[in-house]
Design a protein around this motif. Structure first.
Motif, PDB file in Angstrom:
ATOM      1  N   ALA A 219       0.809  -1.223   0.000  1.00 43.83           N
ATOM      2  CA  ALA A 219       0.000   0.000   0.000  1.00 43.83           C
ATOM      3  C   ALA A 219       0.838   1.267   0.000  1.00 43.83           C
ATOM      4  CB  ALA A 219      -0.932   0.004   1.214  1.00 43.83           C
ATOM      5  N   ASN A 220       2.092   1.162   0.488  1.00 45.29           N
ATOM      6  CA  ASN A 220       2.884   2.376   0.732  1.00 45.29           C
ATOM      7  C   ASN A 220       4.315   2.255   0.211  1.00 45.29           C
ATOM      8  OD1 ASN A 220       0.888   3.926   2.449  1.00 45.29           O
ATOM      9  ND2 ASN A 220       1.080   2.037   3.661  1.00 45.29           N
ATOM     10  N   LEU A 221       4.483   1.667  -0.959  1.00 48.69           N
ATOM     11  CA  LEU A 221       5.822   1.440  -1.498  1.00 48.69           C
ATOM     12  C   LEU A 221       6.640   2.720  -1.554  1.00 48.69           C
ATOM     13  CD1 LEU A 221       7.973  -0.318  -2.882  1.00 48.69           C
ATOM     14  CD2 LEU A 221       6.828   0.144  -5.061  1.00 48.69           C
ATOM     15  N   HIS A 222       6.089   3.777  -2.088  1.00 53.46           N
ATOM     16  CA  HIS A 222       6.849   5.018  -2.281  1.00 53.46           C
ATOM     17  C   HIS A 222       7.309   5.582  -0.939  1.00 53.46           C
ATOM     18  CE1 HIS A 222       7.928   9.003  -3.851  1.00 53.46           C
ATOM     19  NE2 HIS A 222       7.992   8.406  -5.031  1.00 53.46           N
ATOM     20  N   ARG A 223       6.430   5.607   0.047  1.00 50.18           N
ATOM     21  CA  ARG A 223       6.809   6.120   1.366  1.00 50.18           C
ATOM     22  C   ARG A 223       7.890   5.261   2.012  1.00 50.18           C
ATOM     23  NH1 ARG A 223       5.416   4.456   6.208  1.00 50.18           N
ATOM     24  NH2 ARG A 223       3.568   3.290   5.505  1.00 50.18           N
ATOM     25  N   LEU A 224       7.752   3.958   1.929  1.00 48.02           N
ATOM     26  CA  LEU A 224       8.747   3.070   2.524  1.00 48.02           C
ATOM     27  C   LEU A 224      10.086   3.165   1.805  1.00 48.02           C
ATOM     28  CD1 LEU A 224       6.545  -0.075   3.232  1.00 48.02           C
ATOM     29  CD2 LEU A 224       7.304   1.670   4.856  1.00 48.02           C
ATOM     30  N   MET A 225      10.051   3.330   0.502  1.00 48.79           N
ATOM     31  CA  MET A 225      11.298   3.498  -0.244  1.00 48.79           C
ATOM     32  C   MET A 225      11.997   4.804   0.134  1.00 48.79           C
ATOM     33  SD  MET A 225      12.264   1.030  -2.243  1.00 48.79           S
ATOM     34  CE  MET A 225      13.329   1.910  -3.390  1.00 48.79           C
ATOM     35  N   ALA A 226      11.233   5.855   0.375  1.00 46.28           N
ATOM     36  CA  ALA A 226      11.830   7.118   0.795  1.00 46.28           C
ATOM     37  C   ALA A 226      12.532   6.954   2.138  1.00 46.28           C
ATOM     38  CB  ALA A 226      10.767   8.206   0.872  1.00 46.28           C
ATOM     39  N   THR A 227      11.916   6.217   3.050  1.00 49.15           N
ATOM     40  CA  THR A 227      12.540   5.943   4.346  1.00 49.15           C
ATOM     41  C   THR A 227      13.787   5.075   4.177  1.00 49.15           C
ATOM     42  OG1 THR A 227      10.396   6.082   5.431  1.00 49.15           O
ATOM     43  CG2 THR A 227      12.147   4.975   6.640  1.00 49.15           C
ATOM     44  N   TYR A 228      13.689   4.121   3.283  1.00 49.53           N
ATOM     45  CA  TYR A 228      14.829   3.240   2.987  1.00 49.53           C
ATOM     46  C   TYR A 228      16.025   4.059   2.507  1.00 49.53           C
ATOM     47  CZ  TYR A 228      17.359  -0.416   0.291  1.00 49.53           C
ATOM     48  OH  TYR A 228      18.296  -1.268  -0.246  1.00 49.53           O
ATOM     49  N   VAL A 229      15.797   5.013   1.628  1.00 53.54           N
ATOM     50  CA  VAL A 229      16.878   5.864   1.133  1.00 53.54           C
ATOM     51  C   VAL A 229      17.502   6.657   2.282  1.00 53.54           C
ATOM     52  CG1 VAL A 229      17.401   7.890  -0.290  1.00 53.54           C
ATOM     53  CG2 VAL A 229      16.004   6.033  -1.217  1.00 53.54           C
ATOM     54  N   GLU A 230      16.688   7.205   3.152  1.00 58.44           N
ATOM     55  CA  GLU A 230      17.223   7.968   4.286  1.00 58.44           C
ATOM     56  C   GLU A 230      18.016   7.060   5.220  1.00 58.44           C
ATOM     57  OE1 GLU A 230      17.260  11.297   4.626  1.00 58.44           O
ATOM     58  OE2 GLU A 230      16.486  11.106   2.580  1.00 58.44           O
ATOM     59  N   ASP A 231      17.547   5.850   5.422  1.00 54.72           N
ATOM     60  CA  ASP A 231      18.285   4.897   6.268  1.00 54.72           C
ATOM     61  C   ASP A 231      19.634   4.544   5.656  1.00 54.72           C
ATOM     62  OD1 ASP A 231      16.243   4.882   8.099  1.00 54.72           O
ATOM     63  OD2 ASP A 231      15.368   2.981   7.418  1.00 54.72           O
ATOM     64  N   LEU A 232      19.662   4.376   4.331  1.00 50.84           N
ATOM     65  CA  LEU A 232      20.941   4.098   3.664  1.00 50.84           C
ATOM     66  C   LEU A 232      21.914   5.255   3.842  1.00 50.84           C
ATOM     67  CD1 LEU A 232      19.702   2.480   0.317  1.00 50.84           C
ATOM     68  CD2 LEU A 232      20.914   1.313   2.175  1.00 50.84           C
ATOM     69  N   LYS A 233      21.410   6.473   3.732  1.00 54.65           N
ATOM     70  CA  LYS A 233      22.266   7.658   3.889  1.00 54.65           C
ATOM     71  C   LYS A 233      22.861   7.735   5.295  1.00 54.65           C
ATOM     72  CE  LYS A 233      19.822  10.611   0.543  1.00 54.65           C
ATOM     73  NZ  LYS A 233      18.956  11.815   0.407  1.00 54.65           N
ATOM     74  N   LEU A 234      22.095   7.298   6.286  1.00 54.12           N
ATOM     75  CA  LEU A 234      22.504   7.432   7.687  1.00 54.12           C
ATOM     76  C   LEU A 234      23.096   6.144   8.256  1.00 54.12           C
ATOM     77  CD1 LEU A 234      19.356   9.389   8.966  1.00 54.12           C
ATOM     78  CD2 LEU A 234      21.612  10.338   8.393  1.00 54.12           C
ATOM     79  N   ALA A 235      23.300   5.137   7.402  1.00 61.23           N
ATOM     80  CA  ALA A 235      23.756   3.823   7.885  1.00 61.23           C
ATOM     81  C   ALA A 235      25.079   3.935   8.628  1.00 61.23           C
ATOM     82  CB  ALA A 235      23.889   2.861   6.713  1.00 61.23           C
ATOM     83  N   ASN A 236      25.176   3.213   9.724  1.00 58.18           N
ATOM     84  CA  ASN A 236      26.399   3.150  10.513  1.00 58.18           C
ATOM     85  C   ASN A 236      27.340   2.111   9.904  1.00 58.18           C
ATOM     86  OD1 ASN A 236      28.282   3.430  12.624  1.00 58.18           O
ATOM     87  ND2 ASN A 236      27.318   1.767  13.771  1.00 58.18           N
ATOM     88  N   VAL A 237      28.450   2.574   9.360  1.00 58.06           N
ATOM     89  CA  VAL A 237      29.421   1.672   8.729  1.00 58.06           C
ATOM     90  C   VAL A 237      30.675   1.635   9.590  1.00 58.06           C
ATOM     91  CG1 VAL A 237      30.818   1.239   6.678  1.00 58.06           C
ATOM     92  CG2 VAL A 237      28.502   2.164   6.434  1.00 58.06           C
ATOM     93  N   ASN A 238      30.900   0.509  10.225  1.00 56.05           N
ATOM     94  CA  ASN A 238      32.071   0.365  11.086  1.00 56.05           C
ATOM     95  C   ASN A 238      33.355   0.383  10.260  1.00 56.05           C
ATOM     96  OD1 ASN A 238      30.453   0.059  13.400  1.00 56.05           O
ATOM     97  ND2 ASN A 238      30.223  -2.137  13.020  1.00 56.05           N
ATOM     98  N   PRO A 239      34.473   0.797  10.858  1.00 56.01           N
ATOM     99  CA  PRO A 239      35.735   0.862  10.109  1.00 56.01           C
ATOM    100  C   PRO A 239      36.117  -0.454   9.442  1.00 56.01           C
ATOM    101  CG  PRO A 239      35.946   2.045  12.178  1.00 56.01           C
ATOM    102  CD  PRO A 239      34.609   1.369  12.224  1.00 56.01           C
ATOM    103  N   GLN A 240      35.776  -1.580  10.082  1.00 54.72           N
ATOM    104  CA  GLN A 240      36.181  -2.868   9.510  1.00 54.72           C
ATOM    105  C   GLN A 240      35.428  -3.206   8.233  1.00 54.72           C
ATOM    106  OE1 GLN A 240      35.228  -6.326  11.878  1.00 54.72           O
ATOM    107  NE2 GLN A 240      33.374  -5.392  12.702  1.00 54.72           N
ATOM    108  N   ILE A 241      34.331  -2.505   7.957  1.00 52.11           N
ATOM    109  CA  ILE A 241      33.603  -2.756   6.712  1.00 52.11           C
ATOM    110  C   ILE A 241      33.535  -1.497   5.852  1.00 52.11           C
ATOM    111  CG2 ILE A 241      32.273  -4.645   7.737  1.00 52.11           C
ATOM    112  CD1 ILE A 241      29.837  -2.708   7.772  1.00 52.11           C
ATOM    113  N   ALA A 242      34.480  -0.586   6.057  1.00 44.27           N
ATOM    114  CA  ALA A 242      34.472   0.673   5.310  1.00 44.27           C
ATOM    115  C   ALA A 242      34.589   0.459   3.811  1.00 44.27           C
ATOM    116  CB  ALA A 242      35.594   1.582   5.800  1.00 44.27           C
TER     117      ALA A 242
END
Length: 259
Positions: A219-242
Motif C-alpha cells: 500500500a505504501n511502497l513510495h513512502r517506505l522506499m523514501a525511508t529506505y533511502v534515508e536509512d541508507l544515507k545514515l547507515a552506521n558503517v564500522n571501520p572494519q567494513i568501510a
C-alpha cells in the motif's frame, strides 16, 4: 602459482531480458512462477526506474566491486569445468547484485583451511516482514554474526581440489553447499573478517518473496522506499567494513532516483 577466480552465477542482460523467463527460475525454487512478473508490474506502476533498469543498475554496482577485487580473474559459471581446474586455485561465487571486498583473496589462506572457507557476511537491505535471516527491526546495514556452519549467498570460497571432490553442482549455489555442510561432506573453516556483502535491495528475489507478504509494503511502497533511502544515507558503517562505502553510496543514488 594459484589463481583466484570470481565466479558470477546466472546473470542476464537485464535491459534486454524477457521477464517471462523468470517463470522457470521461480518454479525451480518452489515459488509462484508469476511472482517476479507480477512484482515488476507492481514496481513499474509506482517507481521512476523500471524493474529491469533497476536490476541493471544494481548489477553495475556489483560489477564495480568485482573489478576492484585484486588478484582475481572473472569467470562465468558456465565456464566451470572440473577437468581444467588446478587443485590449488581458488573459486569465489557471487550473484550479480552483491559486493566483494577488494582484498578478499589477500585475506584468505585455503591451503590451511581444508579447501573451504567461510567469512563474515554483511547484510544491506530492508525487509518489511520478518524472514528466517532478517527481521524488520534490523538496521539497514549490519554485520551478520560469525558462524562456521552457515553458508550465505556470497561468503564462501573453495579450492579446485574441493570442488572436484564435491562437484560443481554442489557448490555453485549456497543452499546446495549448505546441504553438503549439514550432511558432513564439507567442513569449512571460519575467517574472522567481513569480506562480502549481500545487497538485499527491494527488487531481489528474496525481498520480493517476503515484502509482497506485507500489506504496508503493497500500500505504501513510495513512502517506505523514501525511508529506505534515508536509512541508507545514515547507515552506521564500522571501520572494519568501510570498503562497502562507495557501493553503499551508489545504491543510495539509484534508490533515490527510483523515487
Amino acid at each position: 602459482m594459484r589463481k583466484n577466480h570470481i565466479v558470477l552465477r546466472a546473470s542476464p542482460d537485464w535491459l534486454s531480458f524477457d521477464i517471462r523467463q523468470t517463470r522457470p527460475f521461480c518454479e525451480s525454487l518452489g515459488f509462484d512462477g508469476e511472482m517476479i512478473i507480477n512484482f515488476a508490474r507492481f514496481w513499474d506502476e509506482r517507481m521512476a526506474i523500471p524493474f529491469l533498469s533497476y536490476r541493471h543498475l544494481m548489477k553495475g554496482v556489483a560489477l564495480e566491486s568485482i573489478r576492484a577485487c585484486r588478484n582475481a580473474e572473472f569467470v562465468r559459471f558456465t565456464e566451470l569445468d572440473c577437468a581444467t581446474m588446478e587443485d590449488d586455485d581458488v573459486y569465489y561465487f557471487t550473484d550479480d547484485d552483491d559486493w566483494v571486498s577488494p582484498d578478499l583473496f589477500e585475506n584468505m589462506d585455503l591451503g590451511v583451511s581444508g579447501g573451504f572457507q567461510l567469512w563474515g557476511s554483511i547484510y544491506v537491505g530492508r525487509m518489511y516482514t520478518d524472514t528466517p535471516q532478517a527481521l524488520t527491526s534490523d538496521p539497514v546495514v549490519y554485520e551478520r554474526p560469525f558462524c562456521d556452519t552457515t553458508v550465505y549467498t556470497n561468503n564462501y570460497a573453495l579450492t579446485g581440489r574441493t570442488i572436484k571432490s564435491l562437484g560443481v553442482a554442489a557448490v555453485l549455489e549456497h543452499f546446495d553447499l549448505q546441504v553438503e555442510v549439514d550432511e558432513g561432506r564439507a567442513t569449512p573453516t571460519l575467517n574472522l573478517a567481513y569480506l562480502s556483502a549481500a545487497n538485499k535491495h527491494p527488487c531481489c528475489t528474496m525481498a520480493i518473496l517476503f515484502n509482497m507478504q506485507s500489506a504496508d509494503f503493497q500500500a505504501n511502497l513510495h513512502r517506505l522506499m523514501a525511508t529506505y533511502v534515508e536509512d541508507l544515507k545514515l547507515a552506521n558503517v564500522n571501520p572494519q567494513i568501510a570498503w562497502i562505502e562507495p557501493y553503499l553510496r551508489d545504491i543510495t543514488r539509484v534508490n533515490a532516483a527510483a523515487l
